[in-house]
Design a protein around this motif. Structure first.
Motif, PDB file in Angstrom:
ATOM      1  N   ALA A  67       0.843  -1.205   0.000  1.00 52.82           N
ATOM      2  CA  ALA A  67       0.000   0.000   0.000  1.00 52.82           C
ATOM      3  C   ALA A  67       0.875   1.250   0.000  1.00 52.82           C
ATOM      4  O   ALA A  67       0.597   2.218  -0.735  1.00 52.82           O
ATOM      5  N   ALA A  68       1.940   1.246   0.798  1.00 46.89           N
ATOM      6  CA  ALA A  68       2.855   2.387   0.832  1.00 46.89           C
ATOM      7  C   ALA A  68       3.548   2.568  -0.513  1.00 46.89           C
ATOM      8  O   ALA A  68       3.727   3.700  -0.992  1.00 46.89           O
ATOM      9  N   ALA A  69       3.924   1.458  -1.152  1.00 45.92           N
ATOM     10  CA  ALA A  69       4.591   1.530  -2.456  1.00 45.92           C
ATOM     11  C   ALA A  69       3.659   2.092  -3.525  1.00 45.92           C
ATOM     12  O   ALA A  69       4.080   2.888  -4.382  1.00 45.92           O
ATOM     13  N   LEU A  70       2.381   1.693  -3.481  1.00 46.53           N
ATOM     14  CA  LEU A  70       1.422   2.227  -4.450  1.00 46.53           C
ATOM     15  C   LEU A  70       1.240   3.722  -4.260  1.00 46.53           C
ATOM     16  O   LEU A  70       1.241   4.489  -5.228  1.00 46.53           O
ATOM     17  N   LYS A  71       1.117   4.148  -3.018  1.00 46.23           N
ATOM     18  CA  LYS A  71       0.946   5.577  -2.754  1.00 46.23           C
ATOM     19  C   LYS A  71       2.169   6.375  -3.198  1.00 46.23           C
ATOM     20  O   LYS A  71       2.038   7.482  -3.730  1.00 46.23           O
ATOM     21  N   ASP A  72       3.352   5.808  -3.015  1.00 44.32           N
ATOM     22  CA  ASP A  72       4.568   6.471  -3.492  1.00 44.32           C
ATOM     23  C   ASP A  72       4.565   6.608  -5.010  1.00 44.32           C
ATOM     24  O   ASP A  72       5.002   7.617  -5.565  1.00 44.32           O
ATOM     25  N   SER A  73       4.068   5.564  -5.688  1.00 40.62           N
ATOM     26  CA  SER A  73       4.030   5.588  -7.154  1.00 40.62           C
ATOM     27  C   SER A  73       3.068   6.649  -7.683  1.00 40.62           C
ATOM     28  O   SER A  73       3.299   7.237  -8.739  1.00 40.62           O
ATOM     29  N   ILE A  74       1.986   6.889  -6.939  1.00 39.10           N
ATOM     30  CA  ILE A  74       0.962   7.837  -7.378  1.00 39.10           C
ATOM     31  C   ILE A  74       1.378   9.280  -7.106  1.00 39.10           C
ATOM     32  O   ILE A  74       0.942  10.205  -7.794  1.00 39.10           O
ATOM     33  N   ASN A  75       2.229   9.481  -6.102  1.00 38.98           N
ATOM     34  CA  ASN A  75       2.669  10.839  -5.777  1.00 38.98           C
ATOM     35  C   ASN A  75       3.271  11.528  -7.006  1.00 38.98           C
ATOM     36  O   ASN A  75       4.086  10.949  -7.722  1.00 38.98           O
ATOM     37  N   GLY A  76       2.841  12.759  -7.256  1.00 43.08           N
ATOM     38  CA  GLY A  76       3.359  13.507  -8.388  1.00 43.08           C
ATOM     39  C   GLY A  76       2.619  13.260  -9.682  1.00 43.08           C
ATOM     40  O   GLY A  76       2.935  13.876 -10.703  1.00 43.08           O
ATOM     41  N   THR A  77       1.613  12.363  -9.673  1.00 45.29           N
ATOM     42  CA  THR A  77       0.835  12.110 -10.883  1.00 45.29           C
ATOM     43  C   THR A  77      -0.452  12.935 -10.857  1.00 45.29           C
ATOM     44  O   THR A  77      -0.848  13.487  -9.826  1.00 45.29           O
ATOM     45  N   LYS A  78      -1.130  12.967 -11.993  1.00 48.13           N
ATOM     46  CA  LYS A  78      -2.390  13.724 -12.084  1.00 48.13           C
ATOM     47  C   LYS A  78      -3.516  13.053 -11.321  1.00 48.13           C
ATOM     48  O   LYS A  78      -4.582  13.655 -11.122  1.00 48.13           O
ATOM     49  N   TRP A  79      -3.311  11.810 -10.870  1.00 49.28           N
ATOM     50  CA  TRP A  79      -4.361  11.063 -10.175  1.00 49.28           C
ATOM     51  C   TRP A  79      -4.403  11.369  -8.685  1.00 49.28           C
ATOM     52  O   TRP A  79      -5.390  11.059  -8.016  1.00 49.28           O
ATOM     53  N   LEU A  80      -3.349  11.942  -8.158  1.00 53.24           N
ATOM     54  CA  LEU A  80      -3.225  12.100  -6.706  1.00 53.24           C
ATOM     55  C   LEU A  80      -4.365  12.922  -6.102  1.00 53.24           C
ATOM     56  O   LEU A  80      -4.966  12.525  -5.096  1.00 53.24           O
ATOM     57  N   SER A  81      -4.688  14.047  -6.711  1.00 55.26           N
ATOM     58  CA  SER A  81      -5.713  14.910  -6.119  1.00 55.26           C
ATOM     59  C   SER A  81      -7.079  14.229  -6.119  1.00 55.26           C
ATOM     60  O   SER A  81      -7.840  14.359  -5.153  1.00 55.26           O
ATOM     61  N   ALA A  82      -7.397  13.490  -7.182  1.00 57.39           N
ATOM     62  CA  ALA A  82      -8.686  12.788  -7.243  1.00 57.39           C
ATOM     63  C   ALA A  82      -8.772  11.719  -6.162  1.00 57.39           C
ATOM     64  O   ALA A  82      -9.820  11.533  -5.535  1.00 57.39           O
ATOM     65  N   ILE A  83      -7.662  11.015  -5.932  1.00 59.65           N
ATOM     66  CA  ILE A  83      -7.629   9.986  -4.894  1.00 59.65           C
ATOM     67  C   ILE A  83      -7.795  10.614  -3.517  1.00 59.65           C
ATOM     68  O   ILE A  83      -8.564  10.129  -2.681  1.00 59.65           O
ATOM     69  N   GLU A  84      -7.102  11.704  -3.269  1.00 58.61           N
ATOM     70  CA  GLU A  84      -7.177  12.361  -1.957  1.00 58.61           C
ATOM     71  C   GLU A  84      -8.562  12.938  -1.696  1.00 58.61           C
ATOM     72  O   GLU A  84      -9.026  12.977  -0.552  1.00 58.61           O
ATOM     73  N   LYS A  85      -9.241  13.393  -2.734  1.00 53.49           N
ATOM     74  CA  LYS A  85     -10.590  13.932  -2.563  1.00 53.49           C
ATOM     75  C   LYS A  85     -11.606  12.835  -2.271  1.00 53.49           C
ATOM     76  O   LYS A  85     -12.627  13.079  -1.619  1.00 53.49           O
ATOM     77  N   SER A  86     -11.354  11.640  -2.749  1.00 51.42           N
ATOM     78  CA  SER A  86     -12.334  10.562  -2.646  1.00 51.42           C
ATOM     79  C   SER A  86     -12.355   9.901  -1.283  1.00 51.42           C
ATOM     80  O   SER A  86     -13.373   9.388  -0.848  1.00 51.42           O
ATOM     81  N   HIS A  87     -11.225   9.839  -0.602  1.00 52.83           N
ATOM     82  CA  HIS A  87     -11.179   9.208   0.713  1.00 52.83           C
ATOM     83  C   HIS A  87      -9.906   9.619   1.430  1.00 52.83           C
ATOM     84  O   HIS A  87      -9.024  10.247   0.849  1.00 52.83           O
ATOM     85  N   LYS A  88      -9.829   9.241   2.690  1.00 52.66           N
ATOM     86  CA  LYS A  88      -8.627   9.529   3.451  1.00 52.66           C
ATOM     87  C   LYS A  88      -7.434   8.819   2.821  1.00 52.66           C
ATOM     88  O   LYS A  88      -7.554   7.697   2.335  1.00 52.66           O
ATOM     89  N   ALA A  89      -6.295   9.461   2.863  1.00 50.01           N
ATOM     90  CA  ALA A  89      -5.094   8.910   2.234  1.00 50.01           C
ATOM     91  C   ALA A  89      -4.693   7.570   2.839  1.00 50.01           C
ATOM     92  O   ALA A  89      -4.019   6.770   2.203  1.00 50.01           O
ATOM     93  N   SER A  90      -5.133   7.304   4.073  1.00 49.72           N
ATOM     94  CA  SER A  90      -4.737   6.053   4.729  1.00 49.72           C
ATOM     95  C   SER A  90      -5.654   4.891   4.378  1.00 49.72           C
ATOM     96  O   SER A  90      -5.379   3.748   4.749  1.00 49.72           O
ATOM     97  N   ASN A  91      -6.766   5.146   3.698  1.00 48.91           N
ATOM     98  CA  ASN A  91      -7.683   4.067   3.318  1.00 48.91           C
ATOM     99  C   ASN A  91      -7.199   3.363   2.050  1.00 48.91           C
ATOM    100  O   ASN A  91      -6.688   3.997   1.135  1.00 48.91           O
ATOM    101  N   PHE A  92      -7.391   2.061   2.000  1.00 50.04           N
ATOM    102  CA  PHE A  92      -7.114   1.300   0.786  1.00 50.04           C
ATOM    103  C   PHE A  92      -7.850  -0.027   0.875  1.00 50.04           C
ATOM    104  O   PHE A  92      -8.408  -0.379   1.924  1.00 50.04           O
TER     105      PHE A  92
END
Length: 209
Positions: free
Chosen positions: A160-185
């Motif tokens: 889960a930590a590796a996936l979140k690291d991969s998403i950081n800096g991409t255009k998807w990050l803000s949509a993911i953060e808006k949809s739920h808490k960053a700690s949820n997966f």
């Protein structure tokens, strides 16, 4: 002409192999939710899932995802074997999906919502059952990372930590953060517990656009 034809065939072959790799192997023998691949990124994939239906446990508070899965899957397996209000048997589909929810201050660090995907032929009218809930998803996006082996608390946290690291800096990050808490997966498991090899698991970060 021959070189051009060869390159075209080679490109089709490579794309075919690549798309096969992205499909969880167990989904070739059991029904799984249908999705489109939106992007193949570095160490992640963005998918768009069609609307789907799931049968879910209420949140299970446990110290380990392994224990929570055992409890949840036992209830759900009884459900598909006919332990529901309609006494109706349902085909096993995939994956088993476990949503990991951080504690709200209770004794346990996490709670887990363990769900089975409901096959298409049962999605219109999934039989109700005491203690279980039907979830109807609209179209949803997922950032996904695959990993192998048996799921445990250590590898789930690492993946889960590796996936979140991969998403950081991409255009998807803000949509993911808006949809739920960053700690949820969520953790998707595709194999039977008795399958020892070639196991396929995924971490999902679900979001909407």
């Amino acid at each position: 002409m021959k070189i051009s034809l060869f390159l075209s065939v080679l490109t089709v072959s490579i794309l075919g192999i690549y798309s096969e790799v992205n499909i969880p192997a167990p989904c070739k023998r059991i029904e799984c939710p249908i999705y489109d691949v939106i992007e193949n990124g570095k160490d992640y994939q963005i998918r768009r899932y069609n609307s789907s239906v799931w049968i879910s446990n209420p949140p299970i508070r446990q110290f380990s995802i392994v224990t929570a899965n055992a409890i949840g899957v036992t209830r759900l397996f009884r459900y598909i074997q006919g332990n529901n209000d309609n006494k109706q048997k349902i085909e096993m589909a995939g994956p088993v999906l476990s949503e990991v929810i951080p504690s709200d201050g209770s004794f346990f660090k996490y709670s887990y919502i363990v769900s089975f995907y409901v096959p298409k032929k049962n999605q219109a009218n999934p039989p109700p059952a005491k203690g279980l809930q039907v979830q109807r998803w609209k179209n949803v996006y997922a950032a996904v990372r695959q990993f192998s082996g048996f799921v445990n608390d250590k590898n789930v946290a690492e993946q889960a930590a590796a996936l979140k690291d991969s998403i950081n800096g991409t255009k998807w990050l803000s949509a993911i953060e808006k949809s739920h808490k960053a700690s949820n997966f969520s953790v998707a498991q595709y194999n039977s517990p008795i399958e020892l090899f070639n196991r396929v698991n995924e971490i999902w970060l679900l979001f909407e656009l």
